[in-house]
Design a protein around this motif. Structure first.
Motif, PDB file in Angstrom:
ATOM      1  N   VAL A  14       4.781   8.719   3.191  1.00 42.58           N
ATOM      2  CA  VAL A  14       3.663   9.384   2.921  1.00 42.58           C
ATOM      3  C   VAL A  14       2.280   8.814   3.584  1.00 42.58           C
ATOM      4  N   THR A  16      -1.800   8.918   4.303  1.00 43.19           N
ATOM      5  CA  THR A  16      -3.049   9.828   4.010  1.00 43.19           C
ATOM      6  C   THR A  16      -3.891   9.219   5.058  1.00 43.19           C
ATOM      7  N   GLU A  24      -2.236  14.771   3.640  1.00 43.02           N
ATOM      8  CA  GLU A  24      -1.156  13.978   3.141  1.00 43.02           C
ATOM      9  C   GLU A  24       0.036  14.373   4.045  1.00 43.02           C
ATOM     10  N   ARG A  26       3.745  13.895   5.864  1.00 42.68           N
ATOM     11  CA  ARG A  26       5.094  13.451   5.161  1.00 42.68           C
ATOM     12  C   ARG A  26       6.075  13.298   6.347  1.00 42.68           C
TER      13      ARG A  26
END
Length: 114
Positions: A14, A16, A24, A26
């Motif tokens: 993940v 940021t 976010e 992934r």
């Protein structure tokens, strides 16, 4: 990471983005290999990983903020994971599991519309 084995494709990194904490991204892991010296190489699925590293407007990122969907052995006290239909919890040192009951919600529909 080497313990993920066949479960590696479920593991998500993940990310940021710097300068845009509202995003976010992934990406899932393609596979994991362990070398003779004990070094572990984690290969990310493409093109996902490449796209995260080359996002527009300074939102690119290179290092994951955290990892999800690993194994129970990777849990810190107080963390949990869902492995298929089984919830796994790593208790805090102060937790008493005598008579422990877990309640999980079931969602029939996230969105409906016409």
């Amino acid at each position: 990471a080497a313990a993920w084995g066949a479960g590696a494709p479920r593991v998500e990194m993940v990310y940021t983005a710097q300068g845009s904490p509202w995003t976010e991204s992934r990406c899932t892991v393609e596979n994991v290999t362990q070398g003779a010296g004990g070094q572990v190489a984690v290969y990310m699925k493409q093109p996902c990983f490449s796209l995260i590293q080359n996002k527009a407007c300074g939102q690119s990122t290179h290092a994951p903020a955290h990892i999800e969907h690993t194994t129970a052995a990777d849990l810190a006290p107080g963390e949990w994971l869902l492995n298929g239909t089984t919830a796994v919890y790593s208790p805090l040192p102060t937790d008493s599991l005598a008579g422990f009951v877990a309640t999980t919600p079931v969602l029939e529909a996230l969105l409906t519309g016409t």
